[in-house]
Design an enzyme around this catalytic site. Structure first.
Site, mmCIF file in Angstrom:
data_model
loop_
_atom_site.group_PDB
_atom_site.id
_atom_site.type_symbol
_atom_site.label_atom_id
_atom_site.label_comp_id
_atom_site.label_asym_id
_atom_site.label_seq_id
_atom_site.Cartn_x
_atom_site.Cartn_y
_atom_site.Cartn_z
ATOM 1 N N GLN A 25 -22.143 -36.907 12.259
ATOM 2 C CA GLN A 25 -21.823 -37.915 11.325
ATOM 3 C C GLN A 25 -21.204 -37.551 10.154
ATOM 4 O O GLN A 25 -20.537 -38.340 9.389
ATOM 5 C CB GLN A 25 -23.104 -38.581 10.991
ATOM 6 C CG GLN A 25 -24.010 -37.975 9.862
ATOM 7 C CD GLN A 25 -25.336 -38.516 9.573
ATOM 8 O OE1 GLN A 25 -26.378 -38.559 10.380
ATOM 9 N NE2 GLN A 25 -25.412 -39.122 8.628
ATOM 10 N N GLN A 33 -25.670 -48.838 6.923
ATOM 11 C CA GLN A 33 -26.563 -47.978 7.821
ATOM 12 C C GLN A 33 -27.662 -48.773 8.457
ATOM 13 O O GLN A 33 -27.769 -48.929 9.706
ATOM 14 C CB GLN A 33 -26.865 -46.703 7.131
ATOM 15 C CG GLN A 33 -27.840 -45.821 8.055
ATOM 16 C CD GLN A 33 -28.075 -44.319 7.712
ATOM 17 O OE1 GLN A 33 -27.416 -43.530 7.882
ATOM 18 N NE2 GLN A 33 -29.276 -44.421 7.161
ATOM 19 N N HIS A 49 -36.834 -40.717 -0.463
ATOM 20 C CA HIS A 49 -37.505 -40.579 0.638
ATOM 21 C C HIS A 49 -38.961 -40.468 0.592
ATOM 22 O O HIS A 49 -39.331 -40.928 1.721
ATOM 23 C CB HIS A 49 -37.045 -38.979 1.154
ATOM 24 C CG HIS A 49 -35.604 -38.743 1.254
ATOM 25 N ND1 HIS A 49 -35.007 -37.809 0.631
ATOM 26 C CD2 HIS A 49 -34.773 -39.146 2.400
ATOM 27 C CE1 HIS A 49 -33.667 -37.836 0.874
ATOM 28 N NE2 HIS A 49 -33.633 -38.627 1.905
ATOM 29 N N MET A 52 -32.257 -36.124 6.282
ATOM 30 C CA MET A 52 -31.500 -35.060 6.424
ATOM 31 C C MET A 52 -31.894 -34.171 5.382
ATOM 32 O O MET A 52 -31.107 -33.064 4.969
ATOM 33 C CB MET A 52 -29.669 -35.388 6.357
ATOM 34 C CG MET A 52 -29.064 -36.231 7.441
ATOM 35 S SD MET A 52 -27.350 -35.889 7.639
ATOM 36 C CE MET A 52 -26.787 -36.632 5.857
ATOM 37 N N GLY A 53 -33.136 -34.150 4.877
ATOM 38 C CA GLY A 53 -33.485 -33.276 4.179
ATOM 39 C C GLY A 53 -33.207 -33.495 2.680
ATOM 40 O O GLY A 53 -32.701 -34.747 2.282
ATOM 41 N N HIS A 67 -36.038 -36.479 -1.917
ATOM 42 C CA HIS A 67 -36.247 -36.784 -3.264
ATOM 43 C C HIS A 67 -37.268 -38.030 -3.310
ATOM 44 O O HIS A 67 -37.686 -38.493 -2.230
ATOM 45 C CB HIS A 67 -34.762 -37.348 -4.136
ATOM 46 C CG HIS A 67 -33.854 -37.991 -3.357
ATOM 47 N ND1 HIS A 67 -34.159 -39.441 -3.230
ATOM 48 C CD2 HIS A 67 -32.888 -37.856 -2.507
ATOM 49 C CE1 HIS A 67 -33.251 -40.128 -2.342
ATOM 50 N NE2 HIS A 67 -32.244 -39.143 -2.063
HETATM 51 O O1 PAF Z 1 -29.499 -41.503 6.357
HETATM 52 C C1 PAF Z 1 -29.656 -40.475 6.579
HETATM 53 O O2 PAF Z 1 -30.119 -39.464 5.941
HETATM 54 C C2 PAF Z 1 -29.077 -40.153 7.809
HETATM 55 O O3 PAF Z 1 -27.801 -40.957 8.266
HETATM 56 C C3 PAF Z 1 -30.004 -40.221 9.153
HETATM 57 C C4 PAF Z 1 -30.508 -41.761 9.229
HETATM 58 C C5 PAF Z 1 -31.207 -39.400 8.981
HETATM 59 C C6 PAF Z 1 -29.140 -39.964 10.416
HETATM 60 O O4 PAF Z 1 -28.955 -38.388 10.356
#
Ligand code: PAF
Length: 290
Positions: A63, A158, A39, A32-33, A36
């Protein structure tokens, strides 16, 4: 080198098609940008294992429940692209940044209905969250046609929910979970850490510290789950501006605790805590006694 940025699904489709026609392996890192080092570690793993890596940046409205931080969620595209540029030495990163209208056009009516691993823990406190995650992730899997997707253990539940729907719905993609990246003092990296004041950030160390303490208790004394959980909750609530949504010791696949209060390894300890107004999650896996 600046990564190639694709904004529209149709364009992504033709880029991906040409990669597959060349038999190239495509890795995918959904985000979601507000990128850091956590990621970037996923991107590096994908680059290691794939010919091309697609990184999606999309703050997914479905979400977030009303009252959550969808509006204030950090949107830092220029900075995200600069971070990705640093690891794009081979010029094989594609950034996909669709608009909300592209992802959820008018008359959008289909969602992925997840149960099982989606129901406890986050599912109790954010009942619509994983439905939104599963829906957008499945859409992104279909759009990217990737061979493998890389997720951080930071969002442990998740990852289990995604593994579950990939298995249940026969989605042809490999799911890889990469380790949590922590600051040097132990705080798990998160896009939401930037909401914390310097003083609250110091207090937020109680999450990783409680997890470490819990691990010690389990490995040293083989404690009952309730005792370990209570000790963690007491430590976190030592500050009046903290509240605990949950601390739980669970089976890493079902996300459920043992009914008899024993702890069987492997186990996952997960917690969600509000530090002032910021909700943070963290977790730790205990694989075995060694
Ligand atoms: O983990 C996240 O940043 C979000 O839940 C994802 C997997 C990009 C889905 O929007």
């Amino acid at each position: 080198m600046k990564p190639q940025v694709v904004r529209e699904c149709a364009e992504l489709h033709s880029v991906v098609k040409s990669l597959h026609l060349q038999n190239l392996r495509v890795g995918f890192v959904p985000t979601m940008g507000a990128l850091h080092a956590g990621h970037i570690s996923l991107v590096k793993e994908s680059l290691k294992q794939s010919d091309w890596t697609i990184v999606s940046i999309f703050v997914n409205p479905t979400q977030f429940a009303p009252g959550e931080d969808f509006e204030k969620y950090p949107r830092t595209l220029e900075n995200d692209l600069a971070l990705l540029e640093e690891v794009n030495e081979k010029e094989n990163i594609i950034v996909f940044t669709p608009s909300a209208d592209e992802m959820y056009p008018k008359n959008f009516h289909s969602y992925v209905d997840v149960a099982g691993a989606a129901l406890p823990l986050e599912g109790t406190f954010r009942p619509t969250h994983f439905r939104g995650v599963a829906t957008v992730v499945l859409k992104l899997f279909n759009m990217t046609q990737a061979d493998a997707a890389f997720f951080g253990q930071k969002d442990f539940q998740q990852v289990q929910v995604i593994r579950q729907f990939v298995r249940d719905l026969n989605v042809p993609i490999e799911i890889q979970m990469c380790p949590i990246i922590r600051e040097t003092d132990g705080l798990a990296m998160s896009s939401r850490n930037r909401y914390l004041s310097p003083e609250a950030r110091t207090r937020a160390l109680c999450l990783s510290q409680s997890l470490e303490k819990a691990r010690e208790m389990i490995l040293r004394d083989g404690c009952r789950s309730r005792r370990v959980v209570d000790a963690a909750i007491r430590a976190i609530l030592a500050h009046p501006n903290h509240s605990v949504d949950y601390v739980a010791i669970v089976d890493p696949v079902t996300l459920l605790p043992n009914e008899d209060d024993t702890i069987q390894l492997p186990a996952a300890i997960l917690l969600a805590v509000r530090v002032d107004d910021t909700r943070l999650i963290d977790n730790l896996l205990i694989e075995s006694e060694n």
